[in-house]
Design an enzyme around this catalytic site. Structure first.
Site, short mmCIF file in Angstrom:
data_model
loop_
_atom_site.label_atom_id
_atom_site.label_comp_id
_atom_site.label_asym_id
_atom_site.label_seq_id
_atom_site.Cartn_x
_atom_site.Cartn_y
_atom_site.Cartn_z
N LYS A 52 34.28 61.08 30.76
CA LYS A 52 33.35 62.19 31.02
C LYS A 52 31.97 61.88 30.42
O LYS A 52 30.95 62.15 31.04
CB LYS A 52 33.92 63.50 30.44
CG LYS A 52 35.07 64.02 31.28
CD LYS A 52 35.87 65.13 30.61
CE LYS A 52 37.10 65.45 31.47
NZ LYS A 52 38.05 66.36 30.83
N GLN A 96 38.61 69.68 25.49
CA GLN A 96 39.66 68.86 26.10
C GLN A 96 41.03 69.39 25.68
O GLN A 96 41.30 69.58 24.49
CB GLN A 96 39.48 67.39 25.65
CG GLN A 96 40.43 66.42 26.31
CD GLN A 96 40.20 66.28 27.82
OE1 GLN A 96 39.09 66.22 28.29
NE2 GLN A 96 41.30 66.26 28.57
N ASP A 119 34.52 74.30 33.12
CA ASP A 119 35.88 73.98 33.55
C ASP A 119 36.48 75.09 34.42
O ASP A 119 37.52 74.91 35.04
CB ASP A 119 36.78 73.78 32.31
CG ASP A 119 37.17 72.32 32.10
OD1 ASP A 119 37.03 71.53 33.05
OD2 ASP A 119 37.61 71.98 30.98
#
Ligand code: NDP
Length: 280
Positions: A52, A96, A119
């Site tokens: 990422k 994460q 997200d």
């Protein structure tokens, strides 16, 4: 014989467009910023986080890394999120998953400002998707929708069968297909006659996490197959949830694994971050 839906090529095209958008934003004095928070040493998470970060750098997004020890408390993590929520340089916050067991994942996801929830996991954004007024859409399902659009697939009236009902893939992709006027069936581990249900699908979206459990012979001739699954078999080989070689013979279009949905996920994360920066 199917057309192979090249996720890498679609992702590269979108990343090119994002690079141009980021340059335009920078001229206006705005650098899109993504905070990436990793708690602990999970090897797969570390790989995802570094992918990422690299992807951000490639398109010109500022990536703000926070690597915290596995012993980090929930309060410490919530404190960091509060700071990132208030930081004008940050337009997206990604925590994460999975988190260590002393931390309540739900509480953490709900602490992220819905305006920076790139997200798309905050209940506010989940709810917006549910009522058909999406804001941030979760990256993997969003990537799936873009791939189907890229091949010119009109979902109106199509029978879409989604195998898997997770909050990050199955449920949201089903909602997105419904929004595009498909007739959607969601299958899961208790579904009876899975082969029959899959066999009636014009579009099969597999998000199960079991190597090649959807057999090629189940696929209706001419169906479109989107395989979200990423399963490691043996030392190095990755396979999807669909028996690729046999499905390839029957489908009209199919995503490979790797090189299908995978490259789209991070791309849509970058996309959401740039959109967030544009809004602010
Ligand atoms: P989850 O484990 O959260 O969900 C799996 C789903 O599959 C569950 O709903 C489960 O049913 C269902 N399922 C399991 N076994 C069967 C079965 N035998 N028959 C029918 N349904 C079954 O997985 P995720 O949604 O997080 O991920 C799915 C796959 O996608 C994984 O391979 C993952 O690695 C991959 N993935 C790939 C991404 C990418 O970027 N390419 C991103 C995210 C995920 P039940 O609910 O009843 O337990």
């Amino acid at each position: 014989m199917a057309t192979v839906i090249d996720g890498k090529a679609i992702a590269a095209k979108i990343r090119g467009e994002l690079t141009a958008s980021v340059s335009e934003l920078k001229i206006k004095g705005i650098t899109p910023g993504l905070a990436v928070v990793l708690v602990g040493e999970d090897p797969a998470s570390k790989v995802y986080v570094s992918m990422k970060e690299k992807a951000c750098a490639d398109v010109g997004i500022f990536s703000d890394e926070h690597k915290l020890s596995v012993e980090t408390s929930e309060a410490e993590l919530l404190d960091l999120i509060a700071k990132l929520n208030a930081d004008p340089k940050i337009h997206g916050i990604l925590v994460q998953l999975p988190l260590p067991k002393q931390i309540n994942t739900e509480k953490v996801l709900e602490a992220i400002s819905p305006n920076k929830d790139v997200d798309g996991f905050h209940p506010y954004n989940v709810g917006r998707l549910m009522v058909g007024k999406p804001t941030f859409q979760p990256c993997t399902p969003y990537g799936v929708m873009i791939m189907m659009k890229e091949i010119g697939l009109d979902l109106t009236g199509k029978n879409v069968v989604v195998v898997g009902r997770s909050n990050i893939v199955g449920k949201p992709v089903a909602m997105m297909c419904l929004q595009q006027h498909a007739t959607v069936t969601i299958c899961h581990s208790r579904t009876k006659n899975l082969a029959e249900v899959v066999g009636a699908a014009d579009v099969v979206i597999a998000a199960v996490g079991v190597p090649e459990m959807i057999k090629g012979e189940w696929i209706k001739e001419g169906a479109v197959v989107i395989d979200v699954g990423v399963n490691r078999v043996g030392e190095k080989k990755l396979v999807g949830d669909v028996e690729y070689a046999a499905a390839f013979e029957r489908a009209s279009a199919i995503t490979p694994v790797p090189g299908g949905v995978g490259p789209m996920t991070i791309t849509m994360l970058l996309y959401n971050t740039v959109e967030s920066a544009k809004k602010q």
